[in-house]
Design an enzyme around this catalytic site. Structure first.
Site, PDB file in Angstrom:
ATOM      1  N   ASP A 262       0.437  -0.728  -0.224  1.00 29.61           N
ATOM      2  CA  ASP A 262      -0.292  -0.128   0.280  1.00 29.61           C
ATOM      3  C   ASP A 262       0.967   1.600  -0.407  1.00 29.61           C
ATOM      4  OD1 ASP A 262      -1.868   2.006   0.074  1.00 29.61           O
ATOM      5  OD2 ASP A 262      -3.505   0.260   1.645  1.00 29.61           O
TER       6      ASP A 262
HETATM    7  C1  NOJ Z   1      -3.758   3.680  -0.139  1.00 29.41           C
HETATM    8  C2  NOJ Z   1      -5.324   3.317   0.458  1.00 29.41           C
HETATM    9  O1  NOJ Z   1      -5.475   2.132   0.945  1.00 29.41           O
HETATM   10  C3  NOJ Z   1      -5.373   1.923  -1.169  1.00 29.41           C
HETATM   11  O2  NOJ Z   1      -6.581   1.421  -0.733  1.00 29.41           O
HETATM   12  C4  NOJ Z   1      -5.037   2.235  -2.254  1.00 29.41           C
HETATM   13  O3  NOJ Z   1      -5.293   1.952  -3.761  1.00 29.41           O
HETATM   14  C5  NOJ Z   1      -3.897   3.519  -2.213  1.00 29.41           C
HETATM   15  N1  NOJ Z   1      -3.781   4.447  -0.825  1.00 29.41           N
HETATM   16  C6  NOJ Z   1      -3.427   4.332  -3.568  1.00 29.41           C
HETATM   17  O4  NOJ Z   1      -4.305   4.862  -3.520  1.00 29.41           O
END
Ligand code: NOJ
Length: 721
Positions: A262
């Site tokens: 993430d």
């Molecule tokens: C953080 C989020 O937790 C995730 O779900 C998302 O895909 C990413 N950022 C990218 O934006």
């Protein structure tokens, strides 16, 4: 002879330097949008040219994607970039938020919604969506409940499958198929106290029983990628968690895709106190099976040294790069790196009327009728004067919800409740409007006008809820009551004595007890997307008879959270709210939710016969059939979701009081009856025992069939040896 993709991957891998390999494992955010704490480093384009970047996120549009891909084509090996994006519930056409769609319990509609989202995303150059989010969530304080399918692993697994299939369409190689990404692996939805990014601590058995099934379903459905999660799980950050990524996902489940971290989660292992610095972070993440580093820059800065020092084996890097390259080959990007960046397709998909039609179709199916005393709903199109009151009555972009995109023509495209009602109401009728109050403000200055509008109307429709950014990432709230003075506004309007209908727009279960106890008609509309107002009007006027069922329990107060239907019985279960002394209960609060999982009314009434079983006992390898007759005894045609639950009465580990094991949607004309059958086999009775072995144990079971988790007929059967 034509080489297989694996052979092609190997032949590219052979040509790559260590730095180029690590480049494939590196993902940067574009410079145009951010969905995380943004980092500014001006030389991304240079790094792409040097082959140091495998993927970009938040780069969309044929022009942008083409520009960056052209730079990638100047790199030594001309390995194409992958463009990833959070296409969570639509791109140009915004669908209901996933929790809302889950309330439709309609797998075909959910799959079609994902299909359309993918078609639109693919047409603007996106190869990969960071969806579906399949985290089971039992805590509505957690803002991200809006992104998932609610609290149930069975329903969650079916929806995970539908979404993966929808996004990936007929398979890679087609230019409208985008790679799905099951996230957030794993147990992110169980953040302690519902606080986003918080720790998770649970038994492995609980993990397997409740939190992993939708991930397994996504993997089985062929999800191309997984994203790991921000949380630590039992003391080990998910990003550095070998058990999750290597042993379970890539080992037990034989997942052949790749895992992306993430946003910044590799580097955040320093904050977790799991590693000292980015060097150790890269080592922990790569060894644990995180194949691509989103925005931490830990891999690009440290992996080469780690490999040279023997801390990360080259085989680990090669495996990660193979997985990534394989997807690029499958997507056809080595044949034509620009195949998703096609201006004609971009234009053609931009305003697709069929997409809006499908969005309206699932939006109306997502609406849940919570209350309808004296059949106040549906209302007549000939009603003389209707007052629309509340901060959502004319709202546009708040209907879209979190994880949606704004477009310059949104004020024209998004259908407000006002617009939707206007289109259907007799032109001779009068519509009155009063905002009454803002969503979160405490000013009551608008109440008088709202009361005046109500007094002048025959029927009042109130539209209230949460602003678009009140549920979503980093939007956990300790107070999930209807915000601001909106419930006071409802009270003031209700006091006029006019027939009042209240509609809630939100991304999570909200608390609104006064309204629930007093107002005669209530619709829960979630955030319904671009066509919100049309779908609401379809339901208000009875052109669609509501069929939604709650995918999450609605608490009476925050003090009950976590509250979910599939809990264990405990040694001292309370038989009801008057049975409190030395019972598993509260001395000051009900143990029951305001609205249970699976609940949702219809304008018509459905009655259930008793359950008939083809046999009361069966053995492994055999099946029994449970049948029930459902009759539409009300005044309208309608769809009912018939739900099947099972309870294992005695287990080597304790079993939930009810578990959803099946459901069927049945359309019944008024007066019509249908007999519904469910087949039950040993597979439906399996669970993870204390040794994490998935098996069924002979013994007594209860079987329930009904209209919600709390309103069922029941019978018994035995599994014998
Ligand atoms: C953080 C989020 O937790 C995730 O779900 C998302 O895909 C990413 N950022 C990218 O934006």
């Amino acid at each position: 002879m034509e080489k297989t993709i694996d052979q092609k991957v190997d032949s590219v891998l052979k040509l790559m330097t260590l730095d180029e390999k690590i480049g494939q494992m590196n993902q940067y955010n574009g410079d145009w949008a951010a969905t995380g704490p943004i980092t500014h480093d001006g030389d991304k384009q240079n790094q792409i040219k040097k082959g140091m970047v495998g993927s970009m996120l938040n780069v969309t549009g044929v022009e942008h994607t083409r520009t960056l891909q052209e730079i990638a084509m100047q790199s030594r090996l001309k390995i194409p970039l992958l463009f990833g994006q959070d296409v969570i519930h639509g791109y140009r056409t915004i669908f209901p938020v996933p929790l809302g769609e889950a309330a439709s319990w309609d797998m075909d509609a959910i799959q079609r919604a994902a299909r359309i989202a993918a078609t639109e995303a693919a047409a603007v150059g996106v190869h990969w969506t960071f969806a579906p989010m399949v985290d089971i969530a039992r805590d509505p304080r957690w803002g991200r409940v809006m992104e998932g399918a609610g609290e149930d692993p069975y329903l969650g697994s079916l929806i995970a499958t539908a979404r993966v299939k929808g996004f990936q369409g007929k398979g890679f190689g087609n230019t409208d198929a985008v790679m799905a990404c099951a996230k957030h692996f794993a147990a992110y939805g169980a953040a302690i106290g519902g606080r986003d990014y918080n720790s998770v601590d649970m038994s492995l058995r609980q993990l397997y029983e409740t939190y992993l099934p939708p991930f397994k379903a996504a993997a089985d459905a062929g999800a191309a990628t997984f994203m790991n999660s921000f949380n630590d799980l039992n003391g080990i950050p998910a990003t550095g968690n070998k058990l999750l990524q290597r042993d379970i996902l890539k080992g037990q489940w034989k997942f052949k895709g790749f895992v992306v971290s993430d946003w910044g989660s590799v580097g955040e292992m320093i904050n977790h106190g799991f590693v000292k610095d980015n060097y150790e972070a890269a080592m922990a993440a790569a060894n644990a099976g995180s194949d691509m580093d989103m925005e931490s820059r830990s891999y690009i800065q440290n992996l080469a040294r780690l490999v040279k020092e023997g801390k990360v084996k080259i085989a680990v890097v090669d495996d990660a790069v193979r997985r990534i390259l394989k997807k690029k080959f499958e997507m056809g990007l080595f044949d034509d790196p620009y195949r998703f960046s096609d201006a004609a397709r971009e234009k053609q998909q931009w305003d697709n009327k069929d997409h809006l039609q499908e969005a309206r179709n699932i939006a109306k199916k997502s609406i849940v009728l919570l209350k309808n005393e004296k059949d106040l709903l549906p209302i007549s199109k000939q009603t003389k004067t209707i007052a629309l009151i509340g901060p959502f009555a004319k709202a546009k972009s708040d209907n879209l919800g979190f994880w949606s995109y704004d477009w310059p023509d949104d004020s024209v495209r998004i259908v407000s409740l006002w617009d939707g009602v206007k289109k259907k109401l007799d032109p001779a009728s009068t519509m009155l409007y009063a905002k009454g109050c803002e969503i979160t403000d405490t000013s009551r200055a608008g109440f008088a006008a709202a009361i005046a509008a109500a007094n002048a109307a025959d029927i009042v429709i109130m539209s209230v809820g949460e602003a678009r950014d009140m549920s979503g990432e980093a939007k956990s709230r300790s107070n999930i009551h209807l915000p601001g003075v909106q419930e006071e506004l409802i009270q003031a309007v209700y006091a006029t004595g006019k027939p009042t209908i209240v509609m809630f727009s939100a991304g999570r279960p909200l608390i609104f007890n006064w309204t629930a106890d007093h107002v005669p008609a209530i619709l829960y509309t979630w955030w319904l997307g671009t066509t919100a107002g049309d779908a609401m009007a379809d339901v208000l006027f009875g052109d669609y008879n509501p069929s939604g069922k709650l995918p999450m329990s609605f608490p009476i107060t925050e003090g009950q959270i976590p509250i979910y239907y599939n809990h264990y019985n405990t040694g001292r279960p309370a038989s009801g709210d008057s049975d409190r002394n030395y019972r598993s209960s509260y001395t000051d609060l009900s143990i029951y939710p305001k609205y249970p999982f699976g609940y949702g009314l219809s304008y018509t009434a459905f009655t259930y016969s008793d359950i008939k079983l083809s046999a009361n006992t069966f053995k492994a390898g055999q099946k029994i059939t449970a049948t029930i007759t459902v009759t539409n005894t009300g005044k309208y045609d309608g769809t009912e979701t018939v739900q099947l639950y099972i309870r294992d009465m005695v287990g080597s580990v304790v079993r939930p009081v009810k578990e959803l094991k099946g459901f069927q949607q049945v359309f019944l004309k008024k007066g019509e009856s249908k007999t519904i059958s469910f087949s039950i086999s040993e597979a439906d009775l399996k669970f993870y025992n204390n040794e994490l072995k998935y098996m069924a144990e002979p013994g007594d079971f209860k079987l329930f069939i009904g209209t919600s988790s709390a309103n069922t007929k029941e019978t018994d059967f035995k599994l014998i040896q």
